[in-house]
Structure formats: structure tokens, C-alpha cells
Design an enzyme around this catalytic site. Sequence first.
Site, PDB file in Angstrom:
ATOM      1  N   CYS A  79      68.703  33.487   7.036  1.00 29.64           N
ATOM      2  CA  CYS A  79      68.011  32.511   6.198  1.00 29.64           C
ATOM      3  C   CYS A  79      69.006  31.503   5.633  1.00 29.64           C
ATOM      4  CB  CYS A  79      67.300  33.216   5.049  1.00 29.64           C
ATOM      5  SG  CYS A  79      66.190  34.534   5.573  1.00 29.64           S
ATOM      6  N   GLU A 123      68.012  35.745  25.854  1.00 31.30           N
ATOM      7  CA  GLU A 123      67.951  35.039  24.579  1.00 31.30           C
ATOM      8  C   GLU A 123      67.170  33.734  24.665  1.00 31.30           C
ATOM      9  OE1 GLU A 123      71.840  35.853  21.873  1.00 31.30           O
ATOM     10  OE2 GLU A 123      72.220  34.852  23.772  1.00 31.30           O
ATOM     11  N   LYS A 176      71.055  32.606  14.046  1.00 33.24           N
ATOM     12  CA  LYS A 176      72.430  32.381  14.458  1.00 33.24           C
ATOM     13  C   LYS A 176      73.331  33.514  14.011  1.00 33.24           C
ATOM     14  CE  LYS A 176      75.900  30.308  16.261  1.00 33.24           C
ATOM     15  NZ  LYS A 176      76.041  30.366  17.720  1.00 33.24           N
ATOM     16  N   LYS A 194      72.381  36.290  27.657  1.00 34.46           N
ATOM     17  CA  LYS A 194      72.117  34.854  27.576  1.00 34.46           C
ATOM     18  C   LYS A 194      70.762  34.516  28.194  1.00 34.46           C
ATOM     19  CE  LYS A 194      75.323  33.317  25.231  1.00 34.46           C
ATOM     20  NZ  LYS A 194      75.126  34.576  24.510  1.00 34.46           N
ATOM     21  N   HIS A 253      72.993  54.963  40.409  1.00 36.19           N
ATOM     22  CA  HIS A 253      72.651  56.210  39.729  1.00 36.19           C
ATOM     23  C   HIS A 253      71.332  56.076  38.975  1.00 36.19           C
ATOM     24  CE1 HIS A 253      76.405  58.118  40.814  1.00 36.19           C
ATOM     25  NE2 HIS A 253      77.052  57.027  40.426  1.00 36.19           N
ATOM     26  N   ARG A 274      70.710  28.079  12.097  1.00 31.91           N
ATOM     27  CA  ARG A 274      70.734  29.509  11.836  1.00 31.91           C
ATOM     28  C   ARG A 274      69.528  30.227  12.442  1.00 31.91           C
ATOM     29  NH1 ARG A 274      73.076  31.197   6.442  1.00 31.91           N
ATOM     30  NH2 ARG A 274      74.899  29.906   6.155  1.00 31.91           N
ATOM     31  N   GLU A 278      76.816  40.225  29.052  1.00 40.21           N
ATOM     32  CA  GLU A 278      76.700  38.956  28.336  1.00 40.21           C
ATOM     33  C   GLU A 278      75.837  37.967  29.106  1.00 40.21           C
ATOM     34  OE1 GLU A 278      77.280  35.526  25.908  1.00 40.21           O
ATOM     35  OE2 GLU A 278      77.047  37.671  25.604  1.00 40.21           O
ATOM     36  N   ASN A 321      68.405  35.032   0.481  1.00 33.51           N
ATOM     37  CA  ASN A 321      68.889  35.419   1.806  1.00 33.51           C
ATOM     38  C   ASN A 321      69.409  36.851   1.700  1.00 33.51           C
ATOM     39  OD1 ASN A 321      69.923  35.591   4.376  1.00 33.51           O
ATOM     40  ND2 ASN A 321      71.737  34.363   3.943  1.00 33.51           N
ATOM     41  N   GLY A 322      68.920  37.742   2.564  1.00 38.17           N
ATOM     42  CA  GLY A 322      69.362  39.127   2.544  1.00 38.17           C
ATOM     43  C   GLY A 322      68.181  40.082   2.482  1.00 38.17           C
ATOM     44  N   TRP A 338      64.074  33.429   8.058  1.00 39.60           N
ATOM     45  CA  TRP A 338      63.980  34.216   9.283  1.00 39.60           C
ATOM     46  C   TRP A 338      63.391  35.557   8.883  1.00 39.60           C
ATOM     47  CZ3 TRP A 338      67.385  38.322  11.385  1.00 39.60           C
ATOM     48  CH2 TRP A 338      67.057  38.635  12.707  1.00 39.60           C
TER      49      TRP A 338
END
Length: 607
Positions: free
Chosen positions: A2, A486, A602, A483, A502, A27, A479, A98-99, A74
Site C-alpha cells: 500500500c 506474473e 511491487k 515472469k 521423475h 507498488r 525465474e 500500510n501493513g 493492495w
Amino acid sequence: MCGIIGVIAEQDVTQLVFDGLKRLEYRGYDSAGIATIHKGKLDRRRAEGKLNALGDVLKKMPLEGMIGIGHTRWATHGPAITANAHPHSTQRVAVVHNGIIENYKPLKQQLIAGGASFTSDTDTEVIAHLFTSHLESGATIEQAAQKTFSSLSGAYAIGLIIDGNDKQMIFARHGSPLAIGHGAGAMYLGSDAFALAPFTNKVTYLQDGDWGILSIDGLSIFDVAGHPVSRPVEVVDAASGMVDKGNYRHFMRKEIHEQPDVLSRTFGQYVQPEEQAIRLPEHDIDIANVNRVILVACGTAYFAAQVGRNWIERYARIPAGIDIASEFRYREAPMDKDCLAIFVSQSGETADTLAALRHCKEHGLPTLGVVNVPESSMTREVDLTLPTYAGPEIGVASTKAFTAQLGALAALAIHLGRLKNTISADDEARLCNLLLTTPRLANEVLAGEAHIEDIARGFVDTNSALYIGRATMFPLALEGALKLKEISYIHAEGFAAGELKHGSIALVDEHMPIVTIAPDGPLFEKTVSNMQEVMARGGQIIMLASAQGLEAAGEGCAETITMPEIDAFIAPIVYALPLQLLAYHVAVAKGTDVDQPRNLAKSVTVE
């Protein structure tokens, strides 16, 4: 993560608050709102969705006032609806937060029993009601603030304004970042210096437990016990505010193309070209006596740390473990004083990683942070910071910060190797020279973007994809898959190429694209063997390899991406770029919100 912005000025502040919120869009958020006090009356506007929705609300129902707070949310507690958007308010106060307030449930029950009526699903609303209850019990503003903040458990950055009082703004910080901006005839509150950059370059960074009162004439700061404290005013580099997309359609593509410069800046700080040696910032850690390393991170930074673990073990011969930050503390791993704890974070504010850092410090471990934000909490708390020099990264999906993290970790591995005498001076010189070639090699990869864009169009109707690689290419496969997930919302998984058989090879059919990362080196043939196992089952191979590698093994691939011939040491840095470009162009072809993908932020500053 946030975002918070607050302004007290000698003019109407609504547009200033709104402009501050625009700078916090990077963010990630799902709703936004602003509250002001005008002629003594508290009022607010909120909207679900992007800031243009809030802008439309403000056009229909304007706000005025010389004091105001704003927020981009968020969702953590409660869905992304207008009722859950900040600011939250009672008739007496409005608050942005925020939190996470971990003890909000008992506080809420207590407040409801006292007659409070809640209108949202959020934990934040308890702050407004708690502060109001103290005011109505006869407490002064200072007393209400101290009582409220001392009752909260969890992580929070808070901005609060009070009906009838357009001269003061209340703030508090515990765990989540918060800064004060000092201007001419105005004072500001913000989640970070980046949000405050258009207004002022004079910033006070609050410490954990700080709370206080902001007025147009200055500020008063108190510690947890209510004692006045002083925090310095720092001058922040004005260039940090100069961020725009330039000629690029999206921040993400701009940041992908910035990587040659980012790598140049990063290695310019760590590699001494004349001495062909690594130089770290000055520090008090006795690194030479480190006998074990643990690396802790989340998300993309975790994959960078996985590559770093490989390098540290190979070149320094130091046993290295790695943990996801959200799991680390609960594993109750043994803590040896000769163990170096390394934390990797773009923002330096990731809640899980900070909690792991503090856990290690409590056990007396030396700590090192690989961080992109020099003013962050992590930078201030670790014993040694390795900055990554990527500059502000606006796109939610990390690109240039990832390769800069790899660069810093590579430099650290070389330095540890020399301290441990596991590599020679000649080895150090060779590895340093390899690092210095990465900007040029990155430019070569970027020059092939048009071909990658063509390949990306074939992913538009794909429902799932696999990425495979070995050694340092395994975390790169993870990674690359992240991407794609996301920003294009396509399900993707990364695998160690030898592990696919396997069980997970059962996923492969003629519709499944498999991105195979196969740089030159000792594991090239084994990777190709694993690729052929997939190819035999109808999988559509997209192979990344040098021209030599493609000639040796590229027959039968659906698509190929020709990479420079490079040493295996720097392959993770250079091979990251085509994976980023592939994900980017798939997302563009699908029409998703590349810079602000759904459900993401973010930096995650809550556990």
C-alpha cells in the site's frame, strides 16, 4: 504494498495528494482514496480500481482542504471494494494504513462492545475507532495517539487526521516504511522518498516505534514510551524523482533495456579494472572467518539468491543454505556465529525478509543485504550493504533489479573466494573481466528482441508452459516461469532439467511449450539429453543456446533464440534478458496490464 501520502500546506492540497498517489502506482494497488479537512469538516472520497476511477469521483464530488491524506490499497484484509478502500473514518478521524494489525480481532470485539459500528472488512478500521474512543474519553491528541499505537500489534505505517483540526496530522511507524518531507510552507508524509520527490528533497526517515504530530511549522516525534526524540533531516538525490517511461510503452520494457547501463553501474562499484579485483564497501564484518552462509529472500530475489548460493559454494567453497524468507524463522535452524546471513531484496522493505534479518541479528549473526533502495529499512539494519545500483524499478515484475542482484552476488562470491584462498589472483582477474563483458553481451541480446517478439505471439493461446535448466540455469528457469505467470497469467513451472522425468514429464503433450535454457558448458549435453526426452513426447521446444549449441542440438526445436557464446559463470545474468523479453511480449500480445499485473504489489510489506 500500500502507499501513503499526506500533505499540510498553505493552499488546497487535494491535487498534491492525488499527484503523490500517482507516484505510488508502481507498488501495485486495487483501490484508492483521499480525505481532507475543509472549514473544519472532515470529508473523503474513495474508489475501487485504478486512480482514474478516483479522479472521476473527485470531478463529480470535489474535495478541498489545506490538509489531506491519500492511500493506494493492495488488499490484505477484505476484498478490493470501495467499502474497504482507505482512508477509513469515524465522525472524528480518518486514517490511512500500510501493513497488518495482527490483533485487530480482539480490538474490534472490544470496540463493538463499546458501541462502535464498523463498515468494512479491514483491520485498519480499528485504528480509527480506537483513536476516536480515546478522544471521546477525554484524552488529548497526544494521549490518544500514544494509547492507540501502544495497543497495536503487527506492522504499520499510519497517517491520521482529526475532524475540526486542519493544523495537525498524526503519524506512526512500526515495521512498515514511512518518511517525512520538509518543504517551503508545506510538510509531507509518504511511504518512501520516491513519493515525496516532486515536493522536496529534504526527508526525515522515521525509525521503528516512532510516532508523532506533523504541522505546517514542523514536526514532533516521540518514541514508544512517549519521550521526544530527534531524527535527522537528510537531503535525497533529486534524480530519484526523475522517472518516466520515455519512448517505451511500458516501464517494464524500459527497465529491461536499461540493464546494460545497470550492469555497468553495478560492476563499476565492485570491480577494480586496473587491479582486476573485487572491492566491497567498507564494513566491520570479519568475512574471512565465515565458515557457512545462509541466503534468505522472497520471489525473484529468492531465485537470484539460488544462483548466488551456487557461485559461493563453487568459488569460495563455503557451505551455503537458502531459505524462503516466510519459512525461515519457523524452521528453527541452528545459528552459528561463524555463519554469514545474506538477505536479498529489491525494496529493502519486504516484511518476511526483514523479519528473518531481525531473527538472525537476535542470534548474533553477521548480516549482509543485497538491496536496491539505499534509504530502506534493510540498508539501515544490516551490518553490510551491497547496493545494486538499478535505480527506481517501477514495473511490478522485477527485471533490472534481478540482474543487478546477480551482479552483486557474483562479486561477493569472487571476494569470498579470494579471502578463503579457494581461487587465485589470476582466477579473480578472469572472473572480473567476465563480469565487465556483461553490459556488451546484454546489448547483443536486446538487439534480437524482434525475433523474441515473434516467438511470443505463439504463446497467446497457451494455457501452460515449462522452463528447464541445470545448475545456475535451474533458478533461471524458475525465474523465467515466474515472469510469465506474473504478467501474462499463463500457468508456468520451472524445473531442474534432470528432475522433469521423475513425474512431471507427464504434463508434456504436443500443445506444451518447453523453454530450454542451454548455455555452453559442462552441462550442455546433459541439458540437451533432457530436452530430447521432452521432444520425444511431443513437447514444443523453445531452445536458448549459442549458435554452436543450436547447430549441435537445435534440430527439431519449434523455435530457437541464438545467444552469445559466453562463459558459464556469467550465463545467468545474460540469459535472464531473453526470458524477460519473452514474458513481456507474451503479456503485450495478450493485452494484460504489464506494469501493474492483477493481484500483485511491487513490494510485500506484510507477512
